[in-house]
Write an enzyme that holds these catalytic residues in place. Sequence first.
Site, PDB file in Angstrom:
ATOM      1  N   LYS A 156      -2.825  -2.539  54.471  1.00  0.00           N
ATOM      2  CA  LYS A 156      -2.594  -3.785  53.741  1.00  0.00           C
ATOM      3  C   LYS A 156      -2.620  -4.968  54.716  1.00  0.00           C
ATOM      4  O   LYS A 156      -3.254  -5.995  54.445  1.00  0.00           O
ATOM      5  CB  LYS A 156      -1.223  -3.699  53.060  1.00  0.00           C
TER       6      LYS A 156
ATOM      7  N   LEU B 200       9.995 -16.795  40.408  1.00  0.00           N
ATOM      8  CA  LEU B 200       8.549 -16.880  40.174  1.00  0.00           C
ATOM      9  C   LEU B 200       8.133 -15.979  39.029  1.00  0.00           C
ATOM     10  O   LEU B 200       8.595 -14.846  38.948  1.00  0.00           O
ATOM     11  CB  LEU B 200       7.784 -16.401  41.415  1.00  0.00           C
TER      12      LEU B 200
ATOM     13  N   PHE C 256      10.581 -18.673  25.914  1.00  0.00           N
ATOM     14  CA  PHE C 256      11.079 -17.298  25.825  1.00  0.00           C
ATOM     15  C   PHE C 256      11.611 -16.950  24.434  1.00  0.00           C
ATOM     16  O   PHE C 256      12.492 -16.121  24.281  1.00  0.00           O
ATOM     17  CB  PHE C 256      12.089 -16.993  26.942  1.00  0.00           C
ATOM     18  N   LEU C 257      11.032 -17.599  23.457  1.00  0.00           N
ATOM     19  CA  LEU C 257      11.353 -17.252  22.059  1.00  0.00           C
ATOM     20  C   LEU C 257      10.083 -16.799  21.358  1.00  0.00           C
ATOM     21  O   LEU C 257       9.875 -17.086  20.185  1.00  0.00           O
ATOM     22  CB  LEU C 257      11.958 -18.457  21.328  1.00  0.00           C
TER      23      LEU C 257
ATOM     24  N   ALA D  82       8.110 -13.936  19.813  1.00  0.00           N
ATOM     25  CA  ALA D  82       8.232 -12.553  19.348  1.00  0.00           C
ATOM     26  C   ALA D  82       6.942 -11.799  19.652  1.00  0.00           C
ATOM     27  O   ALA D  82       5.875 -12.396  19.745  1.00  0.00           O
ATOM     28  CB  ALA D  82       8.500 -12.545  17.843  1.00  0.00           C
TER      29      ALA D  82
ATOM     30  N   CYS E 294      10.056  -6.739  36.515  1.00  0.00           N
ATOM     31  CA  CYS E 294      11.338  -7.414  36.762  1.00  0.00           C
ATOM     32  C   CYS E 294      12.372  -7.193  35.664  1.00  0.00           C
ATOM     33  O   CYS E 294      13.431  -6.621  35.926  1.00  0.00           O
ATOM     34  CB  CYS E 294      11.101  -8.902  36.967  1.00  0.00           C
TER      35      CYS E 294
ATOM     36  N   ARG F 134       2.767  -2.650  35.230  1.00  0.00           N
ATOM     37  CA  ARG F 134       4.053  -1.949  35.312  1.00  0.00           C
ATOM     38  C   ARG F 134       4.880  -2.246  34.058  1.00  0.00           C
ATOM     39  O   ARG F 134       5.032  -3.391  33.669  1.00  0.00           O
ATOM     40  CB  ARG F 134       4.809  -2.377  36.578  1.00  0.00           C
TER      41      ARG F 134
HETATM   42  C1  UGA Z   1      10.316 -12.839  35.378  1.00  0.00           C
HETATM   43  C2  UGA Z   1      11.062 -14.199  35.322  1.00  0.00           C
HETATM   44  O1  UGA Z   1      10.512 -15.011  34.281  1.00  0.00           O
HETATM   45  C3  UGA Z   1      10.949 -14.941  36.661  1.00  0.00           C
HETATM   46  O2  UGA Z   1      11.733 -16.134  36.615  1.00  0.00           O
HETATM   47  C4  UGA Z   1      11.487 -14.017  37.762  1.00  0.00           C
HETATM   48  O3  UGA Z   1      11.379 -14.628  39.027  1.00  0.00           O
HETATM   49  C5  UGA Z   1      10.687 -12.723  37.758  1.00  0.00           C
HETATM   50  O4  UGA Z   1      10.816 -12.086  36.477  1.00  0.00           O
HETATM   51  C6  UGA Z   1      11.261 -11.832  38.841  1.00  0.00           C
HETATM   52  O5  UGA Z   1      12.429 -11.435  38.721  1.00  0.00           O
HETATM   53  O6  UGA Z   1      10.603 -11.624  39.863  1.00  0.00           O
HETATM   54  P1  UGA Z   1       7.758 -12.081  35.141  1.00  0.00           P
HETATM   55  O7  UGA Z   1       8.290 -10.691  35.072  1.00  0.00           O
HETATM   56  O8  UGA Z   1       6.614 -12.396  36.020  1.00  0.00           O
HETATM   57  O9  UGA Z   1       8.928 -13.123  35.554  1.00  0.00           O
HETATM   58  O10 UGA Z   1       7.276 -12.460  33.669  1.00  0.00           O
HETATM   59  P2  UGA Z   1       7.780 -13.338  32.441  1.00  0.00           P
HETATM   60  O11 UGA Z   1       6.848 -14.452  32.233  1.00  0.00           O
HETATM   61  O12 UGA Z   1       9.197 -13.674  32.569  1.00  0.00           O
HETATM   62  O13 UGA Z   1       7.585 -12.290  31.249  1.00  0.00           O
HETATM   63  C7  UGA Z   1       8.305 -11.069  31.216  1.00  0.00           C
HETATM   64  C8  UGA Z   1       7.983 -10.310  29.955  1.00  0.00           C
HETATM   65  O14 UGA Z   1       8.542 -10.958  28.819  1.00  0.00           O
HETATM   66  C9  UGA Z   1       6.484 -10.170  29.645  1.00  0.00           C
HETATM   67  O15 UGA Z   1       6.226  -8.870  29.204  1.00  0.00           O
HETATM   68  C10 UGA Z   1       6.239 -11.174  28.545  1.00  0.00           C
HETATM   69  O16 UGA Z   1       5.153 -10.834  27.716  1.00  0.00           O
HETATM   70  C11 UGA Z   1       7.562 -11.104  27.805  1.00  0.00           C
HETATM   71  N1  UGA Z   1       7.867 -12.327  27.045  1.00  0.00           N
HETATM   72  C12 UGA Z   1       8.077 -13.503  27.678  1.00  0.00           C
HETATM   73  C13 UGA Z   1       7.985 -12.248  25.659  1.00  0.00           C
HETATM   74  O17 UGA Z   1       7.800 -11.178  25.046  1.00  0.00           O
HETATM   75  N2  UGA Z   1       8.315 -13.373  24.962  1.00  0.00           N
HETATM   76  C14 UGA Z   1       8.537 -14.567  25.592  1.00  0.00           C
HETATM   77  O18 UGA Z   1       8.839 -15.560  24.873  1.00  0.00           O
HETATM   78  C15 UGA Z   1       8.411 -14.630  26.978  1.00  0.00           C
END
Ligand code: UGA
Length: 432
Positions: free
Chosen positions: A35, A153, A249-250, A252, A260, A327
Amino acid sequence: MNIAIIGSGYVGLTTGACFSELGNKVICVDNDLNKVDSLKKGSIPIYEPGLSELITRNIKNKRLQFSSSIKDAVKSCEVIFITVGTPALDNGEADLTGIEKVAAAIAVNMDGYRLIVEKSTVPVETGDWVRHTISAHIKKKVKFDVASNPEFLREGQAISDFMKPDRIVIGVESKKAKDLLEELYKPFNATLVVTNIKSAELIKHASNAFLAAKISFINSVSRICDQVGADVEEVAKGMGLDKRIGVSFLKAGLGYGGSCFPKDLDAFVTISEKLGYDFKLLKSVRKVNEEQLGFIFKKIKDSLWIIKDKTIGVLGLAFKPNTDDIRNSPAIGLIKMLQDEGAAIKAYDPQAMKKSKEFLSGVTFCPDAYSAARGSDCLLIATEWDEFKELDFARIKKLLKRPMVIDGRNLYEPKQMLKLGFSYVSVGRKSV
Ligand code: UGA
């Protein structure tokens, strides 16, 4: 500043690239020699928009280096970030083996004051363990500080999240550590939340858990919407415009996935239990999320009647758009459920096909959305990539065996789909 980043995964690479872009000299370290070799040539192992260009530019201007030697990095840098993985153990606890190893390796190589900053997501009190580990392994009588600086992030938009943060959290226990981190983050012009280390660690777990709770909440509301013919998109908008709630984040859908939320919720529930608190609320959040796939699966079954020997065209494999990360991807979970029931799957994703091929067997991977639709009994939208919003549905209709779309991400307007002649099923909205 001279900064070392130990662990060149997704968080380490983004952090290293962004700090170097701001004029710091950064060494990113990883114990995977292959890597490191590829990174030196500017080739990055993940798909993250803009990251490759940022890395290449900063390698060129000599502000960003890659190395496999923790020793070299510790000798030349005063601030050292730990960004190694903290995967889940079988019991849900975070595996902190990597953190301990890195802390010990930093300790034996310290020849002057160092600030060791945990950026990996860790349970509360890990900072104490990092301090004990360093004290136990230190060779020279030098001073050091430990700090916590959690990252927020999102994959797919990591660079803009890093460069334009809503807030920067620094957990510190000395003035020197606070001054160093304040100096490092000065160019960001962002709200700095300065706390003790334990509060900073908790801010990270509590933030991810709260966001996951919002998702499970709206997915629960979508069940009620389905029953009574209300529209979850309208409900979410109506709720979210209240500033105390917020619109984000609302959404559905298929539930949350990724590297994460599922892992961090498990770790937060487990550490709470260890500390004597049964975090029932988060257990429910998790349960609702686990059940969401079954709910969508039932919708597919209710639409197709018999799933066995049906062909389902699946659009989207990544756990969310703009990433190749699969993942804990709900799309992959759903495909496995459909395969177990005897369905044939034709799938397409703009970025995640390569990784999916390693995890899925018996799937026909297609070069585009239209090929996935060709000859399928229905089209399932599993990830909301922008390109799926622009599909030519007149063409899709001709390609499908029957005009049926199951939309797990509420990408389209039910009325519009009806007008186009589709049988259209989505989440928490009236089927047409
Ligand atoms: C998440 C957090 O949003 C970041 O702030 C954090 O830094 C990161 O984890 C981490 O801990 O490293 P991430 O996992 O990249 O980020 O993705 P998100 O955009 O948060 O989405 C997570 C999941 O929730 C996805 O499967 C997405 O499709 C789902 N989601 C998100 C929903 O089903 N509905 C929503 O309204 C938003």
